[in-house]
Motif scaffolding. Structure first.
Motif, short mmCIF file in Angstrom:
data_model
loop_
_atom_site.label_atom_id
_atom_site.label_comp_id
_atom_site.label_asym_id
_atom_site.label_seq_id
_atom_site.Cartn_x
_atom_site.Cartn_y
_atom_site.Cartn_z
N ASP A 70 -6.91 28.16 -16.78
CA ASP A 70 -7.54 27.70 -15.24
C ASP A 70 -9.37 27.40 -16.13
OD1 ASP A 70 -5.12 28.27 -13.81
OD2 ASP A 70 -5.93 30.22 -13.40
N ALA A 71 -9.63 29.08 -16.82
CA ALA A 71 -10.97 28.49 -16.91
C ALA A 71 -11.08 27.07 -18.47
CB ALA A 71 -11.66 30.29 -18.45
N TYR A 72 -10.14 26.69 -19.32
CA TYR A 72 -10.30 25.56 -19.51
C TYR A 72 -10.80 24.25 -18.91
CZ TYR A 72 -9.36 21.36 -22.47
OH TYR A 72 -9.10 20.64 -23.38
N TRP A 73 -9.07 24.44 -18.15
CA TRP A 73 -8.88 23.03 -17.32
C TRP A 73 -10.76 22.89 -16.51
CZ3 TRP A 73 -6.41 19.84 -19.19
CH2 TRP A 73 -5.14 19.82 -19.96
N THR A 74 -10.90 23.93 -16.05
CA THR A 74 -12.36 23.95 -14.66
C THR A 74 -13.24 23.30 -15.79
OG1 THR A 74 -11.41 25.54 -13.58
CG2 THR A 74 -13.90 25.23 -13.44
N ALA A 75 -13.18 24.10 -16.94
CA ALA A 75 -14.66 22.58 -17.93
C ALA A 75 -14.29 21.65 -18.42
CB ALA A 75 -14.43 24.04 -18.96
N ALA A 76 -12.56 21.28 -18.16
CA ALA A 76 -12.10 20.10 -18.60
C ALA A 76 -11.95 19.03 -17.38
CB ALA A 76 -11.41 20.10 -19.37
N GLY A 77 -12.48 19.30 -16.16
CA GLY A 77 -12.87 18.46 -14.81
C GLY A 77 -11.09 18.86 -13.61
N GLY A 78 -10.98 20.06 -14.33
CA GLY A 78 -9.69 19.76 -13.20
C GLY A 78 -8.53 19.44 -12.63
N ILE A 79 -8.41 18.92 -11.64
CA ILE A 79 -7.31 18.03 -11.69
C ILE A 79 -7.50 16.84 -12.33
CG2 ILE A 79 -6.73 16.33 -10.13
CD1 ILE A 79 -6.06 18.20 -7.58
N ALA A 80 -8.57 16.18 -12.43
CA ALA A 80 -8.50 14.90 -13.65
C ALA A 80 -8.27 15.62 -14.56
CB ALA A 80 -10.27 14.20 -12.83
N GLY A 81 -9.14 16.15 -15.18
CA GLY A 81 -8.40 16.50 -16.54
C GLY A 81 -7.43 16.36 -17.05
N SER B 180 1.54 16.90 -1.24
CA SER B 180 0.52 17.02 -1.81
C SER B 180 0.60 17.16 -3.29
CB SER B 180 -0.58 16.34 -1.57
OG SER B 180 -0.83 17.56 -0.67
N TYR B 181 0.75 18.85 -3.61
CA TYR B 181 1.26 19.38 -4.61
C TYR B 181 2.54 19.03 -5.06
CZ TYR B 181 3.45 23.74 -6.87
OH TYR B 181 3.86 24.48 -7.70
N HIS B 182 3.24 18.43 -5.02
CA HIS B 182 4.45 18.46 -5.42
C HIS B 182 3.82 16.46 -6.72
CE1 HIS B 182 8.38 16.90 -7.05
NE2 HIS B 182 8.10 15.42 -6.83
N PHE B 183 3.45 15.56 -5.82
CA PHE B 183 2.69 14.21 -6.34
C PHE B 183 1.29 14.82 -7.41
CE2 PHE B 183 5.46 12.65 -3.46
CZ PHE B 183 5.33 11.33 -3.09
N PHE B 184 1.11 15.85 -6.83
CA PHE B 184 -0.19 16.00 -7.70
C PHE B 184 0.05 15.89 -9.23
CE2 PHE B 184 -2.42 19.08 -9.75
CZ PHE B 184 -3.53 18.68 -10.72
N TRP B 185 1.45 17.01 -9.33
CA TRP B 185 2.09 17.17 -10.81
C TRP B 185 2.21 16.30 -11.64
CZ3 TRP B 185 -1.29 20.90 -12.78
CH2 TRP B 185 -1.13 22.11 -11.89
N ASN B 186 2.98 15.13 -10.75
CA ASN B 186 4.00 14.25 -10.33
C ASN B 186 4.04 12.78 -10.34
OD1 ASN B 186 6.46 15.83 -11.97
ND2 ASN B 186 6.02 16.64 -9.80
N PRO C 98 -7.13 25.53 -10.95
CA PRO C 98 -8.57 24.76 -10.01
C PRO C 98 -7.92 22.82 -9.49
CG PRO C 98 -8.59 24.18 -12.70
CD PRO C 98 -7.32 24.83 -12.29
N GLY C 99 -8.15 23.67 -7.95
CA GLY C 99 -8.26 22.11 -7.35
C GLY C 99 -6.65 21.35 -7.11
N ALA C 100 -5.85 22.21 -7.47
CA ALA C 100 -4.76 21.86 -6.81
C ALA C 100 -4.24 21.86 -5.36
CB ALA C 100 -3.67 23.06 -7.06
#
Length: 580
Positions: A276-287, A327-333, A319-321
């Motif tokens: 979580d901490a890394y992906w938050t710093a890397a832009g969350g969903i977009a990163g 939309s949860y399923h589509f976010f990952w796939n 972060p941001g999921a």
């Protein structure tokens, strides 16, 4: 809206109230209506459309803008015998196939360790270590000490469960999801094992694929995994660590691109979980989505014949999921390059919507789905890792048409499935099949360009004419002047003239070697025609005169030159007489 076929699409959205009626309009005509589910999601599947159609929805009194349907992009058909995708189905030779299997996280990394490739002390004692057989989670197959013995014994357990299985709760396993690259056994250890010991590395992987084929088991190799406390540079495409990992992954997928026993490549296991901490710093969903799309694209051109996926944990605290819904399923796939949708499911509740909703989302996305991990959480649980086999989910998911699922363990959780696990009885023999391929030794050969080199000039050595029936993994050069190099094509400069024995040694994946030596005659430099002009030297300076050519190197003689100096006798000045 997703175009799922030549004449159909999926339409999804979110209502504002459970009392809303959602009306679907295609080309101005009302074609369907429905009410939202309890989280306000709604979806329409297999909506008839054509190129140029426009779609709208009316939610209550609100009419959405007209949206043109996207173009349909047909999925490629795989070569004969290969697994490929058609809509939401896996296909082989134009026939749908459904996969059921289990996960093996540790057997291959332990085999690398046992082979001495990680440098661990007493490495050979790790032969046979695995997660599943005969009794997980810390299992060990006895009396194996080589790659061939390990995988021959390992897949006999899967043969046993094929023989004793029965629908619906304990179906016949025809799939193994197996970790190949796992940084939890040491950062970049798999990369270094492949780079420094290619014969041993490929030998382990080749025998795994061979015995899986003999057992009729398809493979989903996992090519990346790392816990939160490891180096997150793996997720940075600009980092040298990512580049090295990519070199290894590309080599693996390219090597087996002509092998139909690979069902798909799972390029990373749960990159979303516990970072979580890394992906938050890397832009969350977009990163995350940018990294996933980049990684898939970086690998795909090396694996045109196999499907690619990413093993998604579906971490709800990411972060941001989005919350649990379509939309949860589509976010990952719904990620460019994602050819098989993925999700991992651990739960204790046996609610039908866990299967019903996800089944609809798979159809709406228009991709075949792989539930790469699932289990029944019951801590401490029968397996020691808090996970038991979940027959309710197996039965429901397969009945709903899920194309591929693989349990985390086969350990019975007290509910009846795989009741003889762990199994310590006699194991079946393999059905008749071809023997393991015999790897003939390689043949070394190379060309030299230019064929008549001179000293201090760049000479190219090309070993691409060397041959092997399976593949050469190492090219080593010795130039006869204390110079060395590695690679198929190398360049070298000889500092002097003479005859130099250049030796090429090639090694194939089984460790077979061949050596070829060619004496390369290197000529001395030739002076251009014309007089030799020598500048005047100052006193006590040395003038280098070329006095001979014909032995290795140029012979220089240093001659001290004493310039001629005319000595003049000083004249005595005349002094006029003194006058007193």
């Amino acid at each position: 809206m997703i175009r799922t076929g030549p004449g159909e699409a999926s339409v999804l959205g979110v209502a504002t109230s459970l009392n809303d009626t959602v009306v679907l309009i295609v080309d101005g005509l009302r074609v369907a209506n429905r009410t939202p589910v309890w989280n306000l999601d709604y979806w329409f599947l297999h909506v008839p459309v054509s190129d140029g159609s426009v779609v709208q929805t009316r939610v209550g009194s609100a009419l959405s803008p007209a949206v043109p349907v996207p173009a349909y992009a047909p999925r490629p058909v795989g070569p004969p015998g290969f697994v490929y995708a058609r809509g939401t189905s896996f296909m082989v030779n134009n026939t749908p196939i459904q996969f059921f299997g289990v996960n093996e996280p540790t057997a291959f990394p332990y085999a690398l360790i046992a082979s001495g490739l990680y440098g661990w002390a007493n490495a050979s004692r790790y032969w046979g270590e695995n997660r599943l057989f005969p009794s997980g989670p810390d299992a060990r197959i006895a009396n194996v000490s080589s790659a061939d013995e390990l995988w021959r014994a390992y897949f006999r357990y899967l043969l046993h469960y094929q023989n004793v299985s029965s629908e619906p709760f304990d179906p016949s396993p025809n799939l193994l999801r197996i970790w190949i690259v796992d940084e939890n056994f040491g950062m970049e250890q798999a990369y270094r094992a492949w780079r420094d010991h290619p014969a041993e590395f490929w030998g382990l992987l080749d025998r795994l694929v061979y015995w899986a084929d003999r057992a009729g088991v398809y493979l989903v190799p996992v090519l990346g995994h790392m816990d939160v406390d490891r180096d997150n540079a793996m997720y940075d495409p600009s980092s040298p660590m990512y580049a090295r990992h990519l070199d290894l992954v590309r080599a693996i997928v390219a090597r087996y691109d002509d092998n139909p026993r690979i069902a798909m490549w799972d390029l990373w296991n749960e990159a979303d979980v516990n970072n979580d901490a890394y992906w938050t710093a890397a832009g969350g969903i977009a990163g995350y989505r940018a990294w996933a799309a980049r990684y898939l694209a970086d690998v795909k051109r090396y694996s045109p014949n196999h499907l690619l996926t990413l093993g998604t944990g579906g971490w709800t605290l990411f972060p941001g999921a989005p919350g649990f819904g379509w939309s949860y399923h589509f976010f990952w796939n719904e990620i460019p390059g994602m050819e098989v949708s993925s999700h991992h499911n651990y739960a204790t509740s046996e609610d039908a919507y866990l299967i019903d909703w996800q089944s609809a989302w798979h159809e709406a996305l228009g991709l075949p789905h792989f539930e790469g991990e699932y289990g029944y959480n019951d801590f401490p649980g029968p397996s020691g890792i808090g996970v038991g086999y979940w027959p309710w989910f197996t039965n429901g998911a397969r009945a709903a048409g899920w194309q591929a699922i693989s349990a985390m363990v086969l350990l019975d959780n007290g509910r009846g499935a795989y009741a003889d696990y762990p199994y310590d009885g006699s194991l079946p023999q393999y059905p008749a099949g071809p023997p393991p391929p015999v790897d003939r030794p390689p043949v070394a050969a190379f060309t030299v360009s230019p064929p008549a080199p001179t000293m201090r000039s760049l000479v190219t050595f090309n070993a691409s004419i060397s041959s092997d029936d399976v593949g050469i993994v190492r090219y080593e050069w010795a130039f006869g002047d204390h110079g060395f190099a590695q690679g198929v094509t190398v360049q070298h400069v000889f500092p002097g003239a003479g005859d130099f024995p250049v030796t090429l040694t090639v090694t194939d994946i089984s460790g077979g070697r061949d050596t070829w030596t060619l004496v390369v005659h290197v000529s001395p430099l030739l002076l251009p025609p014309g007089p030799l002009t020598v500048p005047w030297a100052a006193p006590r300076f040395a003038l280098a005169l070329l006095v001979g050519i014909g032995v290795p190197g140029l012979i220089h003689r240093v001659l001290p030159i004493e310039p001629r100096v005319r000595r003049r006798r000083a004249r005595k000045a005349r002094v006029p007489p003194r006058v007193s």
